[in-house]
Design an enzyme around this catalytic site. Structure first.
Site, PDB file in Angstrom:
ATOM      1  CG  HIS A   1       4.654  11.947 -25.259  1.00  0.00           C
ATOM      2  ND1 HIS A   1       3.412  11.732 -25.628  1.00  0.00           N
ATOM      3  CD2 HIS A   1       4.788  12.782 -24.403  1.00  0.00           C
ATOM      4  CE1 HIS A   1       2.866  12.560 -24.653  1.00  0.00           C
ATOM      5  NE2 HIS A   1       3.671  13.248 -23.958  1.00  0.00           N
TER       6      HIS A   1
ATOM      7  CG  ASN B   1      -3.104  17.059 -20.322  1.00  0.00           C
ATOM      8  OD1 ASN B   1      -1.873  16.447 -20.042  1.00  0.00           O
ATOM      9  ND2 ASN B   1      -3.956  17.035 -19.339  1.00  0.00           N
TER      10      ASN B   1
ATOM     11  CG  HIS C   1      -0.131  16.147 -23.932  1.00  0.00           C
ATOM     12  ND1 HIS C   1       0.605  17.541 -23.817  1.00  0.00           N
ATOM     13  CD2 HIS C   1       0.582  15.392 -23.461  1.00  0.00           C
ATOM     14  CE1 HIS C   1       1.726  17.364 -23.529  1.00  0.00           C
ATOM     15  NE2 HIS C   1       1.847  15.891 -22.803  1.00  0.00           N
TER      16      HIS C   1
ATOM     17  CE  LYS D   1      -1.796  13.578 -14.658  1.00  0.00           C
ATOM     18  NZ  LYS D   1      -2.133  14.267 -16.057  1.00  0.00           N
TER      19      LYS D   1
ATOM     20  CE  LYS E   1       3.915  17.576 -14.111  1.00  0.00           C
ATOM     21  NZ  LYS E   1       4.097  16.475 -15.006  1.00  0.00           N
TER      22      LYS E   1
ATOM     23  NE  ARG F   1      -4.063  -2.007   2.070  1.00  0.00           N
ATOM     24  CZ  ARG F   1      -4.095  -2.961   2.940  1.00  0.00           C
ATOM     25  NH1 ARG F   1      -3.292  -3.051   3.868  1.00  0.00           N
ATOM     26  NH2 ARG F   1      -4.917  -3.964   2.723  1.00  0.00           N
TER      27      ARG F   1
ATOM     28  CD  GLU G   1       5.813  16.917 -22.618  1.00  0.00           C
ATOM     29  OE1 GLU G   1       5.056  18.079 -21.997  1.00  0.00           O
ATOM     30  OE2 GLU G   1       5.238  15.494 -23.051  1.00  0.00           O
TER      31      GLU G   1
HETATM   32  N1  GLY Z   1       2.129  15.317 -17.828  1.00  0.00           N
HETATM   33  C1  GLY Z   1       0.860  15.925 -17.511  1.00  0.00           C
HETATM   34  C2  GLY Z   1       0.912  16.159 -15.995  1.00  0.00           C
HETATM   35  O1  GLY Z   1       1.620  15.607 -14.972  1.00  0.00           O
HETATM   36  O2  GLY Z   1      -0.273  16.489 -15.619  1.00  0.00           O
END
Ligand code: GLY
Length: 370
Positions: free
Chosen positions: A267, A246, A249, A144, A228, A122, A186
């Site tokens: 990508h 995105n 994307h 993510k 980010k 977990r 990116e």
């Molecule tokens: N690659 C897009 C995000 O991390 O939200």
């Protein structure tokens, strides 16, 4: 030389350390995050052959014991089979909940190992050591994690934040130029979505950083990660603003599906072409000036990057079929596709209000110029 970007997520907050030569210092940098001096490293054949010995040396120099596993390189590794292999291996190595797993590689390894860390017992601790530009500026940051389903990319996963990200720009020196430029897609995306000043900086400094300028590489990774981090801190699980990341994307995912997720289109190359298409669509919708898409394309071309549909080798489906592929996107909510459009460079926004006929026309014109 190194800089730190902090990701402020309460009890899941962490630092992103960006610099040159961090691999050699990795043991000392990771040690404060360990409950006991032992880590499990997962890498792929390409990164492992080049850099695993250096990472193991850095760990043992700091008194940290290592066990390591090397997986095949490539997108096919983001599978149930390899997830099971990694998790069972970590269990056989008696990795406990307070132990740390290091994801040492590009986006594939980061996504797969992050997901393995999220579900093992977990949740065990993990550190991201991204070795591609794409992973350093995007996939290693923000939590993510995922593997691919037979029905699509990244459909099985979890939001699970690392304890630390170590981005050593020195390892980018061994990247093939095509892979570096794909990651740069990116980087450009960040300027286009929310920072016109950064885009201007890239127009001026992009060629030097592609040629290997270390300080400019650190600065480009720093600004990208800071942007980010700011967005993820506002919207960790993509209920709103995170969708800005995105940009390009929706087009990209359709093009990747149309080219079979193959070497025809990486990508990051799809992201660059997708950003150019998003600006073209925004301009035709009267959201931004006609000069904006021209400026986006001019910079991508100056960098020697794929910019237009014409730059994708081989056959492509019709515009209508590409629009249908967009309908498979994860971002579809109640049948409505969300687009990231722009009111100008550095001014992107999320909208469901895009006329599909305009998108189809943009794609038709792009296909006609092939
Ligand atoms: N690659 C897009 C995000 O991390 O939200």
């Amino acid at each position: 030389m190194s800089v730190t970007v902090h990701v402020p997520l309460g009890d899941r907050a962490y630092d992103i350390r960006i610099g040159a030569g961090l691999l050699a210092q990795a043991g000392d940098l990771i040690a404060p995050h360990l409950a006991r001096p032992r880590v499990a490293i997962v890498t792929d054949t390409i990164v492992g052959a080049k850099h695993l010995a250096a990472l193991e040396r850095a760990c043992s120099g700091a008194g940290i014991a290592t066990v390591s596993k090397t997986l095949p390189a490539g997108e096919a590794t983001k599978s149930w089979a390899h997830l099971q292999e990694v998790v069972e291996w970590l269990i056989s190595e008696k990795i406990e909940r307070n132990d740390t797993v290091i994801a040492f590689g590009g986006g594939v390894i980061g996504d797969l190992v992050g997901f393995a860390a999220a579900i093992l017992r977990r949740g065990v601790r993990f550190v991201q050591m991204p070795t591609s530009l794409l992973a350093q500026v995007d996939s290693s940051v923000g939590g993510k994690t995922a593997i691919n389903s037979l029905s699509g990319k990244n459909l099985i996963g979890a939001f699970y934040q690392p304890k630390l990200v170590l981005a050593d720009v020195s390892v980018l020196e061994t990247l093939a130029s095509r892979d570096f430029l794909a990651g740069y897609g990116e980087v450009v995306k960040y300027g286009l979505l929310g920072n016109a000043g950064f885009f201007e900086w890239l127009e001026e400094n992009g060629p030097a950083l592609a040629a290997g300028d270390v300080e400019k590489r650190i600065e480009a990774v720093r600004v990208s990660c800071q942007m980010k981090a700011d967005i993820v801190a506002r919207d960790e699980t993509e209920q709103g603003d995170r969708a800005l990341l995105n940009l390009g994307h929706t087009f990209c995912h359709a093009l990747e599906a149309a080219t079979g997720y193959s070497d025809r289109l990486l990508h990051g190359e799809g992201v660059a072409i997708g950003c150019a298409l998003a600006f073209e669509t925004s301009s035709r919708l009267g959201l931004c000036s006609q000069e904006d898409p021209s400026r986006v394309r001019a910079h991508l071309k100056a960098m020697g990057m794929k910019t237009d549909l014409a730059d994708i080798p081989g056959d492509l489906p019709s515009a209508a079929e590409l629009v249908a592929l967009m309908g498979q996107d994860k971002k579809v909510i109640e049948g409505r596709l969300r687009f990231i459009m722009a009111r100008g460079i550095g001014a992107a926004f999320v909208t469901e209000d895009v006329d599909p006929d305009v998108v189809t026309k943009v794609l038709e014109d792009g296909l006609a110029s092939r």
